[in-house]
Scaffold this motif. Structure first.
Motif, PDB file in Angstrom:
ATOM      1  N   GLY A  50      -4.556  -0.465  -6.974  1.00  0.00           N
ATOM      2  CA  GLY A  50      -4.463  -1.363  -5.992  1.00  0.00           C
ATOM      3  C   GLY A  50      -2.836  -1.521  -5.809  1.00  0.00           C
ATOM      4  O   GLY A  50      -2.294  -2.002  -4.817  1.00  0.00           O
ATOM      5  N   TYR A  51      -2.208  -1.770  -7.226  1.00  0.00           N
ATOM      6  CA  TYR A  51      -0.720  -1.888  -7.213  1.00  0.00           C
ATOM      7  C   TYR A  51       0.051  -0.829  -6.259  1.00  0.00           C
ATOM      8  O   TYR A  51       0.943  -1.061  -5.307  1.00  0.00           O
ATOM      9  CB  TYR A  51      -0.043  -1.766  -8.566  1.00  0.00           C
ATOM     10  CG  TYR A  51       0.577  -2.974  -8.966  1.00  0.00           C
ATOM     11  CD1 TYR A  51       0.066  -4.099  -9.701  1.00  0.00           C
ATOM     12  CD2 TYR A  51       1.905  -3.103  -8.580  1.00  0.00           C
ATOM     13  CE1 TYR A  51       0.946  -5.103  -9.940  1.00  0.00           C
ATOM     14  CE2 TYR A  51       2.608  -4.019  -9.058  1.00  0.00           C
ATOM     15  CZ  TYR A  51       2.173  -5.329  -9.745  1.00  0.00           C
ATOM     16  OH  TYR A  51       2.783  -6.117  -9.968  1.00  0.00           O
ATOM     17  N   CYS A  52      -0.381   0.362  -6.289  1.00  0.00           N
ATOM     18  CA  CYS A  52       0.438   1.461  -5.560  1.00  0.00           C
ATOM     19  C   CYS A  52       0.049   1.404  -4.205  1.00  0.00           C
ATOM     20  O   CYS A  52       0.902   1.545  -3.165  1.00  0.00           O
ATOM     21  CB  CYS A  52      -0.194   2.750  -6.063  1.00  0.00           C
ATOM     22  SG  CYS A  52       0.458   3.370  -7.805  1.00  0.00           S
ATOM     23  N   ILE A  53      -1.233   0.971  -3.846  1.00  0.00           N
ATOM     24  CA  ILE A  53      -1.467   0.833  -2.316  1.00  0.00           C
ATOM     25  C   ILE A  53      -0.723  -0.550  -1.820  1.00  0.00           C
ATOM     26  O   ILE A  53      -0.148  -0.313  -0.560  1.00  0.00           O
ATOM     27  CB  ILE A  53      -2.961   0.736  -2.197  1.00  0.00           C
ATOM     28  CG1 ILE A  53      -3.739   2.272  -2.590  1.00  0.00           C
ATOM     29  CG2 ILE A  53      -3.204   0.325  -0.653  1.00  0.00           C
ATOM     30  CD1 ILE A  53      -5.165   1.900  -2.433  1.00  0.00           C
ATOM     31  N   ALA A  54      -0.787  -1.525  -2.537  1.00  0.00           N
ATOM     32  CA  ALA A  54      -0.222  -2.715  -2.081  1.00  0.00           C
ATOM     33  C   ALA A  54       1.436  -2.429  -1.865  1.00  0.00           C
ATOM     34  O   ALA A  54       2.049  -2.997  -0.688  1.00  0.00           O
ATOM     35  CB  ALA A  54      -0.310  -3.890  -2.910  1.00  0.00           C
ATOM     36  N   ILE A  55       2.135  -1.709  -2.890  1.00  0.00           N
ATOM     37  CA  ILE A  55       3.398  -1.466  -2.748  1.00  0.00           C
ATOM     38  C   ILE A  55       3.652  -0.588  -1.409  1.00  0.00           C
ATOM     39  O   ILE A  55       4.647  -0.603  -0.839  1.00  0.00           O
ATOM     40  CB  ILE A  55       4.181  -0.951  -3.939  1.00  0.00           C
ATOM     41  CG1 ILE A  55       4.250  -2.078  -5.210  1.00  0.00           C
ATOM     42  CG2 ILE A  55       5.257  -0.153  -3.769  1.00  0.00           C
ATOM     43  CD1 ILE A  55       4.338  -1.429  -6.496  1.00  0.00           C
ATOM     44  N   GLY A  56       2.811   0.354  -1.218  1.00  0.00           N
ATOM     45  CA  GLY A  56       3.198   1.071  -0.186  1.00  0.00           C
ATOM     46  C   GLY A  56       3.000   0.582   1.318  1.00  0.00           C
ATOM     47  O   GLY A  56       3.829   0.738   2.140  1.00  0.00           O
ATOM     48  N   PHE A  57       2.005  -0.190   1.392  1.00  0.00           N
ATOM     49  CA  PHE A  57       1.868  -1.153   2.575  1.00  0.00           C
ATOM     50  C   PHE A  57       3.167  -2.135   2.680  1.00  0.00           C
ATOM     51  O   PHE A  57       3.674  -2.278   3.780  1.00  0.00           O
ATOM     52  CB  PHE A  57       0.704  -1.932   2.776  1.00  0.00           C
ATOM     53  CG  PHE A  57      -0.664  -1.164   3.022  1.00  0.00           C
ATOM     54  CD1 PHE A  57      -0.354  -0.437   4.232  1.00  0.00           C
ATOM     55  CD2 PHE A  57      -1.755  -1.172   2.198  1.00  0.00           C
ATOM     56  CE1 PHE A  57      -1.487   0.216   4.605  1.00  0.00           C
ATOM     57  CE2 PHE A  57      -3.020  -0.585   2.604  1.00  0.00           C
ATOM     58  CZ  PHE A  57      -2.802   0.147   3.764  1.00  0.00           C
ATOM     59  N   LEU A  58       3.451  -2.513   1.510  1.00  0.00           N
ATOM     60  CA  LEU A  58       4.806  -3.655   1.669  1.00  0.00           C
ATOM     61  C   LEU A  58       5.946  -2.480   2.067  1.00  0.00           C
ATOM     62  O   LEU A  58       6.697  -3.219   3.138  1.00  0.00           O
ATOM     63  CB  LEU A  58       5.123  -4.019   0.239  1.00  0.00           C
ATOM     64  CG  LEU A  58       6.063  -5.125  -0.007  1.00  0.00           C
ATOM     65  CD1 LEU A  58       5.402  -6.395   0.042  1.00  0.00           C
ATOM     66  CD2 LEU A  58       6.608  -5.207  -1.570  1.00  0.00           C
ATOM     67  N   LEU A  59       6.240  -1.507   1.385  1.00  0.00           N
ATOM     68  CA  LEU A  59       7.394  -0.733   2.150  1.00  0.00           C
ATOM     69  C   LEU A  59       7.129  -0.259   3.650  1.00  0.00           C
ATOM     70  O   LEU A  59       8.157  -0.163   4.491  1.00  0.00           O
ATOM     71  CB  LEU A  59       7.253   0.500   1.159  1.00  0.00           C
ATOM     72  CG  LEU A  59       8.333   0.150  -0.144  1.00  0.00           C
ATOM     73  CD1 LEU A  59       8.137   1.391  -1.086  1.00  0.00           C
ATOM     74  CD2 LEU A  59       9.315  -0.509  -0.072  1.00  0.00           C
ATOM     75  N   PHE A  60       6.034   0.315   3.896  1.00  0.00           N
ATOM     76  CA  PHE A  60       5.618   0.595   5.327  1.00  0.00           C
ATOM     77  C   PHE A  60       5.909  -0.311   6.154  1.00  0.00           C
ATOM     78  O   PHE A  60       6.563  -0.319   7.283  1.00  0.00           O
ATOM     79  CB  PHE A  60       4.065   1.018   5.335  1.00  0.00           C
ATOM     80  CG  PHE A  60       3.599   1.391   6.762  1.00  0.00           C
ATOM     81  CD1 PHE A  60       4.013   2.363   7.367  1.00  0.00           C
ATOM     82  CD2 PHE A  60       2.608   0.401   7.342  1.00  0.00           C
ATOM     83  CE1 PHE A  60       3.605   2.665   8.543  1.00  0.00           C
ATOM     84  CE2 PHE A  60       2.327   0.638   8.891  1.00  0.00           C
ATOM     85  CZ  PHE A  60       2.787   1.760   9.333  1.00  0.00           C
ATOM     86  N   PHE A  61       5.468  -1.614   5.960  1.00  0.00           N
ATOM     87  CA  PHE A  61       5.718  -2.760   7.162  1.00  0.00           C
ATOM     88  C   PHE A  61       7.049  -3.147   7.040  1.00  0.00           C
ATOM     89  O   PHE A  61       7.725  -3.309   8.494  1.00  0.00           O
ATOM     90  CB  PHE A  61       4.813  -4.077   6.866  1.00  0.00           C
ATOM     91  CG  PHE A  61       3.318  -3.796   7.073  1.00  0.00           C
ATOM     92  CD1 PHE A  61       2.906  -3.499   8.602  1.00  0.00           C
ATOM     93  CD2 PHE A  61       2.356  -3.866   6.026  1.00  0.00           C
ATOM     94  CE1 PHE A  61       1.628  -3.298   8.759  1.00  0.00           C
ATOM     95  CE2 PHE A  61       0.935  -3.675   6.323  1.00  0.00           C
ATOM     96  CZ  PHE A  61       0.695  -3.252   7.675  1.00  0.00           C
ATOM     97  N   THR A  62       7.784  -3.226   6.367  1.00  0.00           N
ATOM     98  CA  THR A  62       9.202  -3.173   6.163  1.00  0.00           C
ATOM     99  C   THR A  62      10.133  -2.122   6.775  1.00  0.00           C
ATOM    100  O   THR A  62      10.949  -2.318   7.771  1.00  0.00           O
ATOM    101  CB  THR A  62       9.875  -3.474   4.513  1.00  0.00           C
ATOM    102  OG1 THR A  62       9.173  -4.399   4.102  1.00  0.00           O
ATOM    103  CG2 THR A  62      11.379  -3.865   4.794  1.00  0.00           C
TER     104      THR A  62
END
Length: 187
Positions: free
Chosen positions: A165-177
């Motif tokens: 879950g951490y990896c997916i959330a960090i991935g989305f965080l970086l993707f949207f930025t």
């Protein structure tokens, strides 16, 4: 049925794609990208905050994620937090930290005041500029570095559901930025 040769087909596609591009409103595209950054970034940061509070409880990461949320909160929610309703939420946050949970303050609740007391000129400058996007990118990278360090210190290399879950959330965080920065919607 008429047959088309490849040259006519290419001209037809090119003519219709330029016609469609002429009718497409660039302002609406800008608003869609900004809205996806605001909503996607806020949801990802909120999810990371919940995982942080249920996992290792790193206070620096909590501070970084709340700063990210300050910059990426959707305009509607940001406006609500900056009105009288937000003042009451801030008052209740301070009161709960002082009175109810005196031995152990509620983590992150006092940092919510950043949404309320930040001057308008600074809030607008951070939220609608390229520098705000760069700050969000730096926060995303620091969250990744903090997580890598925490994984290395624990010597537990097993990937659990929490880690996934951490990896997916960090991935989305970086993707949207990165999407926000790359499409230039901050202009």
């Amino acid at each position: 049925m008429a047959s088309w040769n490849p040259t006519e087909l290419a001209e037809f596609v090119l003519r219709n794609s330029t016609l469609a591009a002429a009718f497409q409103d660039p302002a609406s595209e800008t608003e869609r990208v900004r809205a996806s950054f605001q909503w996607g970034g806020t949801i990802s940061a909120s999810f990371l905050l919940v995982l942080n509070q249920n996992g290792r409880r790193l206070p620096m990461q909590t501070t970084f994620l709340l700063a990210y949320m300050f910059i990426s909160t959707p305009a509607l929610l940001f406006t609500i937090l900056r009105t009288q309703f937000g003042y009451w939420i801030g008052f209740l946050a301070v009161a709960s930290n002082l009175l109810i949970s005196f031995p152990q303050p509620i983590p992150g609740l006092s940092r919510l005041l950043m949404f309320i007391v930040t001057p308008d000129w600074l809030a607008n400058a951070l939220r609608n500029s390229f520098s705000g996007g760069l700050i969000c990118l730096a926060i995303g990278v620091s969250v990744v570095v903090t997580e890598i360090r925490a994984i290395g210190e624990s010597r537990n290399w097993n990937c659990s559901l929490h880690c996934l879950g951490y990896c997916i959330a960090i991935g989305f965080l970086l993707f949207f930025t990165i999407l926000y920065l790359s499409l230039g919607t901050w202009q």
